[in-house]
Motif scaffolding. Structure first.
Motif, PDB file in Angstrom:
ATOM      1  N   CYS A  59      -0.332 -10.023  -2.691  1.00 38.89           N
ATOM      2  CA  CYS A  59       0.016  -9.179  -1.529  1.00 38.89           C
ATOM      3  C   CYS A  59      -0.942  -9.374  -0.366  1.00 38.89           C
ATOM      4  O   CYS A  59      -0.585  -9.137   0.789  1.00 38.89           O
ATOM      5  CB  CYS A  59      -0.043  -7.704  -1.920  1.00 38.89           C
ATOM      6  SG  CYS A  59       0.526  -7.331  -3.564  1.00 38.89           S
ATOM      7  N   GLU A  80       1.418 -10.186   2.867  1.00 40.20           N
ATOM      8  CA  GLU A  80       2.488 -10.955   2.211  1.00 40.20           C
ATOM      9  C   GLU A  80       3.863 -10.342   2.457  1.00 40.20           C
ATOM     10  O   GLU A  80       4.874 -11.061   2.464  1.00 40.20           O
ATOM     11  CB  GLU A  80       2.241 -10.985   0.701  1.00 40.20           C
ATOM     12  CG  GLU A  80       3.392 -11.547  -0.086  1.00 40.20           C
ATOM     13  CD  GLU A  80       3.137 -11.603  -1.572  1.00 40.20           C
ATOM     14  OE1 GLU A  80       2.971 -12.722  -2.068  1.00 40.20           O
ATOM     15  OE2 GLU A  80       3.082 -10.556  -2.239  1.00 40.20           O
ATOM     16  N   ASP A  81       3.903  -9.030   2.646  1.00 42.98           N
ATOM     17  CA  ASP A  81       5.203  -8.362   2.710  1.00 42.98           C
ATOM     18  C   ASP A  81       5.937  -8.540   4.030  1.00 42.98           C
ATOM     19  O   ASP A  81       7.136  -8.277   4.102  1.00 42.98           O
ATOM     20  CB  ASP A  81       5.025  -6.861   2.413  1.00 42.98           C
ATOM     21  CG  ASP A  81       4.624  -6.652   0.967  1.00 42.98           C
ATOM     22  OD1 ASP A  81       5.174  -7.343   0.105  1.00 42.98           O
ATOM     23  OD2 ASP A  81       3.739  -5.811   0.714  1.00 42.98           O
ATOM     24  N   ARG A 134      12.747  -1.894  -2.132  1.00 41.09           N
ATOM     25  CA  ARG A 134      12.308  -2.325  -0.799  1.00 41.09           C
ATOM     26  C   ARG A 134      13.181  -3.437  -0.195  1.00 41.09           C
ATOM     27  O   ARG A 134      13.162  -3.656   1.012  1.00 41.09           O
ATOM     28  CB  ARG A 134      10.873  -2.855  -0.880  1.00 41.09           C
ATOM     29  CG  ARG A 134       9.863  -1.854  -1.426  1.00 41.09           C
ATOM     30  CD  ARG A 134       9.555  -0.764  -0.434  1.00 41.09           C
ATOM     31  NE  ARG A 134       8.537   0.152  -0.912  1.00 41.09           N
ATOM     32  CZ  ARG A 134       7.236  -0.039  -0.785  1.00 41.09           C
ATOM     33  NH1 ARG A 134       6.784  -1.103  -0.193  1.00 41.09           N
ATOM     34  NH2 ARG A 134       6.383   0.854  -1.241  1.00 41.09           N
ATOM     35  N   ARG A 183       5.851   1.121   6.749  1.00 43.10           N
ATOM     36  CA  ARG A 183       5.359  -0.252   6.887  1.00 43.10           C
ATOM     37  C   ARG A 183       6.203  -1.095   7.830  1.00 43.10           C
ATOM     38  O   ARG A 183       5.820  -2.213   8.188  1.00 43.10           O
ATOM     39  CB  ARG A 183       5.315  -0.931   5.498  1.00 43.10           C
ATOM     40  CG  ARG A 183       4.440  -0.189   4.507  1.00 43.10           C
ATOM     41  CD  ARG A 183       3.985  -1.090   3.395  1.00 43.10           C
ATOM     42  NE  ARG A 183       3.315  -2.274   3.943  1.00 43.10           N
ATOM     43  CZ  ARG A 183       3.049  -3.367   3.270  1.00 43.10           C
ATOM     44  NH1 ARG A 183       3.404  -3.446   2.010  1.00 43.10           N
ATOM     45  NH2 ARG A 183       2.442  -4.398   3.821  1.00 43.10           N
ATOM     46  N   HIS A 234       7.635  -4.642  -6.763  1.00 42.45           N
ATOM     47  CA  HIS A 234       8.119  -5.914  -6.214  1.00 42.45           C
ATOM     48  C   HIS A 234       8.340  -6.925  -7.343  1.00 42.45           C
ATOM     49  O   HIS A 234       7.738  -6.805  -8.414  1.00 42.45           O
ATOM     50  CB  HIS A 234       7.080  -6.515  -5.256  1.00 42.45           C
ATOM     51  CG  HIS A 234       6.973  -5.838  -3.931  1.00 42.45           C
ATOM     52  ND1 HIS A 234       5.769  -5.422  -3.414  1.00 42.45           N
ATOM     53  CD2 HIS A 234       7.903  -5.526  -3.006  1.00 42.45           C
ATOM     54  CE1 HIS A 234       5.971  -4.882  -2.215  1.00 42.45           C
ATOM     55  NE2 HIS A 234       7.256  -4.921  -1.956  1.00 42.45           N
ATOM     56  N   ILE A 289      -3.505   1.368  -4.599  1.00 43.80           N
ATOM     57  CA  ILE A 289      -2.301   1.571  -3.774  1.00 43.80           C
ATOM     58  C   ILE A 289      -1.287   0.430  -4.041  1.00 43.80           C
ATOM     59  O   ILE A 289      -0.613  -0.041  -3.140  1.00 43.80           O
ATOM     60  CB  ILE A 289      -2.634   1.715  -2.263  1.00 43.80           C
ATOM     61  CG1 ILE A 289      -3.534   0.581  -1.768  1.00 43.80           C
ATOM     62  CG2 ILE A 289      -3.264   3.066  -1.986  1.00 43.80           C
ATOM     63  CD1 ILE A 289      -3.684   0.552  -0.241  1.00 43.80           C
ATOM     64  N   ILE A 334       0.558   3.688   0.511  1.00 42.68           N
ATOM     65  CA  ILE A 334       1.581   4.180  -0.438  1.00 42.68           C
ATOM     66  C   ILE A 334       1.119   3.856  -1.858  1.00 42.68           C
ATOM     67  O   ILE A 334       0.692   2.727  -2.129  1.00 42.68           O
ATOM     68  CB  ILE A 334       2.928   3.466  -0.219  1.00 42.68           C
ATOM     69  CG1 ILE A 334       3.376   3.553   1.234  1.00 42.68           C
ATOM     70  CG2 ILE A 334       3.998   4.033  -1.155  1.00 42.68           C
ATOM     71  CD1 ILE A 334       4.523   2.591   1.569  1.00 42.68           C
ATOM     72  N   ASP A 382      -1.184   0.287   4.976  1.00 41.47           N
ATOM     73  CA  ASP A 382      -0.895  -0.786   4.011  1.00 41.47           C
ATOM     74  C   ASP A 382      -0.896  -2.183   4.637  1.00 41.47           C
ATOM     75  O   ASP A 382      -0.456  -3.148   4.003  1.00 41.47           O
ATOM     76  CB  ASP A 382       0.483  -0.536   3.381  1.00 41.47           C
ATOM     77  CG  ASP A 382       0.459   0.581   2.348  1.00 41.47           C
ATOM     78  OD1 ASP A 382      -0.295   0.457   1.369  1.00 41.47           O
ATOM     79  OD2 ASP A 382       1.183   1.575   2.538  1.00 41.47           O
TER      80      ASP A 382
END
Ligand code: CIR
Length: 256
Positions: A251, A66-67, A134, A86, A164, A245, A18, A61
């Motif tokens: 991240c 980290e996400d 998000r 994701r 973020h 991206i 993304i 992704d």
């Protein structure tokens, strides 16, 4: 001090990640792999071990590990990413987290709550969590209930301009933080000593403090100088392929 980190090798579909900046072009897979290897070396040089998880080809992704989780001294949470493509990445992080935490130390953000780790910034026993495209209020409520039960404080920070929270603000210990854009004047961060990142280097705001050293993305000279002037040794890592991206240094790992 951090002892452990977890990363995930970029997959060959990384070019389909993304992005809000298609004008930067698509990431070049081989170059992303090289940069990722150097990132791992940089982490190791700060005294941590690095658990390298295998690439997930079905998730472009997924190197932005980290996400999908938030880790602390006392507990961990598996997130529920707001980005549809994701969301399924979370099931592939659980086994890795269980190597370090017992089942009762692990929480899970559930629908309708969404939360991505890029929105979570830890400052001592306080977690700032961005309310973003998000991460929603319900996700933050679940996060606060779980981390609150371990004695942590959770503060929501609305954001409007960036992906973020940590796209625009990063804590580098000793009461200092790097800030850019909408975070420069946020009342939530009024008590911190701020290193203000110029707009043209805003991407460089996403640095990571690693056991006294700060890892800074290569090519952001004003950020590098400001961090050095603040008294930190700096390691530079080129993240050009991940930037394409919307990914930065933080991240690419879980640090705990
Ligand atoms: C995404 O849009 O989800 C990825 N292309 C970039 C994620 C960056 N992650 C982070 O800031 N923690």
């Amino acid at each position: 001090m951090f002892k452990h980190t977890i990363v995930r090798t970029p997959c060959s579909k990384i070019c389909d990640g993304i992005t809000s900046a298609p004008e930067l072009g698509q990431p070049i897979y081989e170059k992303a792999l090289e940069q990722h290897a150097k990132y791992i070396e940089a982490l190791k040089s700060t005294g941590v071990d690095v658990l390298v998880l295998p690439a997930l080809e079905e998730y472009p992704d997924s190197c932005f590990v980290e996400d999908v989780a938030v880790l602390s001294e006392k507990c961990a949470i598996i997130t529920n990413p707001g980005a549809g493509t994701r969301n399924g990445e979370t099931e592939y992080i659980v086994d890795a987290i269980k190597k370090f935490y017992s089942d009762d130390q692990i929480g899970y953000i559930k629908n309708p709550g969404t939360l991505e780790g890029g929105d979570v910034m830890k400052v001592g026993d306080t977690f700032y969590v961005g309310v973003s495209a998000r991460t929603n209020e319900e996700g933050i409520k679940q996060f606060a209930d779980f981390f609150g039960s371990y004695g942590y404080t959770v503060k929501a920070v609305p954001l409007t301009e960036v992906l973020h929270l940590k796209t625009g603000v990063n804590y580098i210990e000793n009461n200092k933080m790097l800030v850019s854009g909408e975070f420069i004047d946020k009342p939530d961060f009024a008590s911190y000593e701020k290193i203000i990142v110029p707009e043209e280097e805003a991407y460089g705001t996403n640095c990571i403090w690693m056991n006294g050293t700060v890892i800074v993305p290569e090519g952001y000279d004003a950020v590098k100088k400001a961090v050095e002037d603040a008294g930190y040794p700096v390691i530079l890592v080129d993240t050009s392929e991940f930037r394409k991206i919307d990914g930065g240094l933080s991240c690419l790992s879980l640090r705990f």
